[in-house]
Each structure stands twice: as C-alpha cells, then as structure tokens.
Motif scaffolding. Sequence first.
Motif, PDB file in Angstrom:
ATOM      1  N   HIS A 138      -0.067  11.342  14.040  1.00  0.00           N
ATOM      2  CA  HIS A 138       1.216  10.947  13.851  1.00  0.00           C
ATOM      3  C   HIS A 138       1.596   9.720  13.639  1.00  0.00           C
ATOM      4  CE1 HIS A 138       2.251  11.705  17.802  1.00  0.00           C
ATOM      5  NE2 HIS A 138       3.319  10.907  17.612  1.00  0.00           N
ATOM      6  N   ILE A 139       2.420   9.226  12.699  1.00  0.00           N
ATOM      7  CA  ILE A 139       3.122   7.816  12.723  1.00  0.00           C
ATOM      8  C   ILE A 139       4.687   8.067  12.830  1.00  0.00           C
ATOM      9  CG2 ILE A 139       1.087   7.102  11.307  1.00  0.00           C
ATOM     10  CD1 ILE A 139       2.809   7.122   8.736  1.00  0.00           C
ATOM     11  N   SER A 140       5.191   6.809  13.190  1.00  0.00           N
ATOM     12  CA  SER A 140       6.526   6.863  13.395  1.00  0.00           C
ATOM     13  C   SER A 140       6.993   5.453  13.247  1.00  0.00           C
ATOM     14  CB  SER A 140       7.222   7.442  14.740  1.00  0.00           C
ATOM     15  OG  SER A 140       6.661   6.709  15.597  1.00  0.00           O
ATOM     16  N   PRO A 141       8.200   5.349  12.611  1.00  0.00           N
ATOM     17  CA  PRO A 141       8.471   3.759  12.353  1.00  0.00           C
ATOM     18  C   PRO A 141       9.161   3.215  13.642  1.00  0.00           C
ATOM     19  CG  PRO A 141       9.987   5.352  11.160  1.00  0.00           C
ATOM     20  CD  PRO A 141       9.031   6.042  12.024  1.00  0.00           C
ATOM     21  N   SER A 142       8.708   1.985  13.972  1.00  0.00           N
ATOM     22  CA  SER A 142       8.889   1.344  15.173  1.00  0.00           C
ATOM     23  C   SER A 142       9.829  -0.019  14.786  1.00  0.00           C
ATOM     24  CB  SER A 142       7.622   0.717  15.654  1.00  0.00           C
ATOM     25  OG  SER A 142       7.675   0.220  16.826  1.00  0.00           O
TER      26      SER A 142
ATOM     27  N   GLU B 243       4.242   3.038  14.250  1.00  0.00           N
ATOM     28  CA  GLU B 243       3.424   3.164  15.425  1.00  0.00           C
ATOM     29  C   GLU B 243       2.404   4.242  15.049  1.00  0.00           C
ATOM     30  OE1 GLU B 243       3.870   3.490  20.135  1.00  0.00           O
ATOM     31  OE2 GLU B 243       4.755   5.079  19.112  1.00  0.00           O
ATOM     32  N   ALA B 244       0.968   4.175  15.145  1.00  0.00           N
ATOM     33  CA  ALA B 244       0.131   5.273  14.870  1.00  0.00           C
ATOM     34  C   ALA B 244      -0.451   5.938  16.338  1.00  0.00           C
ATOM     35  CB  ALA B 244      -0.948   4.904  14.087  1.00  0.00           C
TER      36      ALA B 244
ATOM     37  N   ARG C 284      -2.232   4.727  21.141  1.00  0.00           N
ATOM     38  CA  ARG C 284      -1.094   4.149  20.378  1.00  0.00           C
ATOM     39  C   ARG C 284      -1.483   2.776  19.674  1.00  0.00           C
ATOM     40  NH1 ARG C 284       3.520   6.920  20.987  1.00  0.00           N
ATOM     41  NH2 ARG C 284       3.555   8.700  22.385  1.00  0.00           N
ATOM     42  N   LEU C 285      -1.450   2.650  18.360  1.00  0.00           N
ATOM     43  CA  LEU C 285      -1.707   1.546  17.796  1.00  0.00           C
ATOM     44  C   LEU C 285      -0.511   0.893  16.740  1.00  0.00           C
ATOM     45  CD1 LEU C 285      -5.313   2.123  16.726  1.00  0.00           C
ATOM     46  CD2 LEU C 285      -4.593   0.852  18.660  1.00  0.00           C
ATOM     47  N   MET C 286      -0.291  -0.249  16.929  1.00  0.00           N
ATOM     48  CA  MET C 286       0.819  -0.727  15.962  1.00  0.00           C
ATOM     49  C   MET C 286       0.149  -0.909  14.821  1.00  0.00           C
ATOM     50  SD  MET C 286       3.424  -0.315  17.753  1.00  0.00           S
ATOM     51  CE  MET C 286       4.590  -1.229  16.596  1.00  0.00           C
ATOM     52  N   ILE C 287       0.968  -0.679  13.551  1.00  0.00           N
ATOM     53  CA  ILE C 287       0.687  -1.242  12.206  1.00  0.00           C
ATOM     54  C   ILE C 287       1.714  -2.108  11.840  1.00  0.00           C
ATOM     55  CG2 ILE C 287       0.406  -0.379   9.885  1.00  0.00           C
ATOM     56  CD1 ILE C 287       0.043   2.608  11.163  1.00  0.00           C
ATOM     57  N   SER C 288       1.227  -3.320  11.688  1.00  0.00           N
ATOM     58  CA  SER C 288       2.180  -4.495  11.125  1.00  0.00           C
ATOM     59  C   SER C 288       2.641  -3.983   9.896  1.00  0.00           C
ATOM     60  CB  SER C 288       1.366  -5.787  11.462  1.00  0.00           C
ATOM     61  OG  SER C 288       0.473  -5.907  10.122  1.00  0.00           O
ATOM     62  N   ARG C 289       3.973  -4.752   9.837  1.00  0.00           N
ATOM     63  CA  ARG C 289       5.007  -4.501   8.541  1.00  0.00           C
ATOM     64  C   ARG C 289       4.041  -5.044   7.338  1.00  0.00           C
ATOM     65  NH1 ARG C 289       8.155  -8.749  10.931  1.00  0.00           N
ATOM     66  NH2 ARG C 289       7.981 -10.839   9.829  1.00  0.00           N
ATOM     67  N   LYS C 290       3.272  -5.896   7.609  1.00  0.00           N
ATOM     68  CA  LYS C 290       2.637  -6.296   6.245  1.00  0.00           C
ATOM     69  C   LYS C 290       1.684  -5.391   5.482  1.00  0.00           C
ATOM     70  CE  LYS C 290      -1.288  -9.744   4.866  1.00  0.00           C
ATOM     71  NZ  LYS C 290      -2.096 -10.892   5.263  1.00  0.00           N
ATOM     72  N   TYR C 291       0.951  -4.346   6.480  1.00  0.00           N
ATOM     73  CA  TYR C 291       0.042  -3.309   6.224  1.00  0.00           C
ATOM     74  C   TYR C 291       0.842  -1.868   5.964  1.00  0.00           C
ATOM     75  CZ  TYR C 291      -3.198  -7.015   7.007  1.00  0.00           C
ATOM     76  OH  TYR C 291      -3.933  -8.114   7.269  1.00  0.00           O
ATOM     77  N   VAL C 292       2.095  -1.877   6.425  1.00  0.00           N
ATOM     78  CA  VAL C 292       2.802  -0.643   6.158  1.00  0.00           C
ATOM     79  C   VAL C 292       2.779  -0.169   4.704  1.00  0.00           C
ATOM     80  CG1 VAL C 292       4.996   0.560   6.321  1.00  0.00           C
ATOM     81  CG2 VAL C 292       4.256  -0.790   8.092  1.00  0.00           C
TER      82      VAL C 292
END
Length: 145
Positions: free
Chosen positions: A110-114, A120-121, A128-136
Amino acid sequence: MKVSIEVINKDQEEEICIRCHEVNKEIHQIANQLKMNHSILVGHEDDKIHQIKLRDIYYFEAVEGKVFIYCKDKVYEVKHKLYEIEEMHRGEKFFRASKSTIINITKISHISPSFSGRFEAVLDNGERLMISRKYVPDLKKILGL
C-alpha cells in the motif's frame, strides 16, 4: 479470447505471439507480465553470481556509486547503473521513485501520503520506501489515480 499452445522441437526457439484487433492497456499488461516471468538479471553476492528473476525483485537502489537489487530477504549487487536498469525495464512493472530508487509496483502492499508532497510505499516484505514528490505524478498515472 482464444488461447493456443503448440509443442515444438527442442532445437526451435520458444516464442509467445499475441494476435489482437487492437493493442490496448490489457494487451500491454499481459505482455509485460510474460516478460517479467522470464526476464533474468545477474546479481553478485560476495564471490557468487546469481540469476535473479525480475518478478522476485522488490526494488533497486543506488548507494555510494553501486547499485543493489533488493529481493524479499536477500540483497545483491548489480553491475548496471540505475539509469540503465530504468531504460532496460521501461514499460514493465518498475518505476523511478526517487533519484536513487526504482520500485517494482507489483511488490507494493500500500501507499500513503507523507510530508512535503511525498508518498510512502510499504512493500509486501514490510520495507518502507519514500517516493519523492517529483515522481508522485508518475506513480499516480501508473496506478490510474
């Protein structure tokens, strides 16, 4: 949809052919799934060389000039650069999540806004891995959000 299987001689190359009226999202998904089931990367662990199936890879990460493959419970070094991996597997189930990470979307639980527009994935193995806002936006497009 008709499905056919033909047994061939051992000296012939195996192939899968998809015949369709139009190439749509479903056809691309089927083709990508077939590719992932048979694609293999070479990973290094100590002095050993391993063949790693693409479907078993959770993510790739670049750390201090080296690129690592993270599977469920093992980590391997790969000799490719992160951008090369991204190019090799474009259109498959991998997407760039940050400057240093490429994630297999089939392994996301699952993913959720951070904070600060990032996501966060959480992967199937609990990482847990962060997805940077550039790639959201890319992730949202892939997931159809």
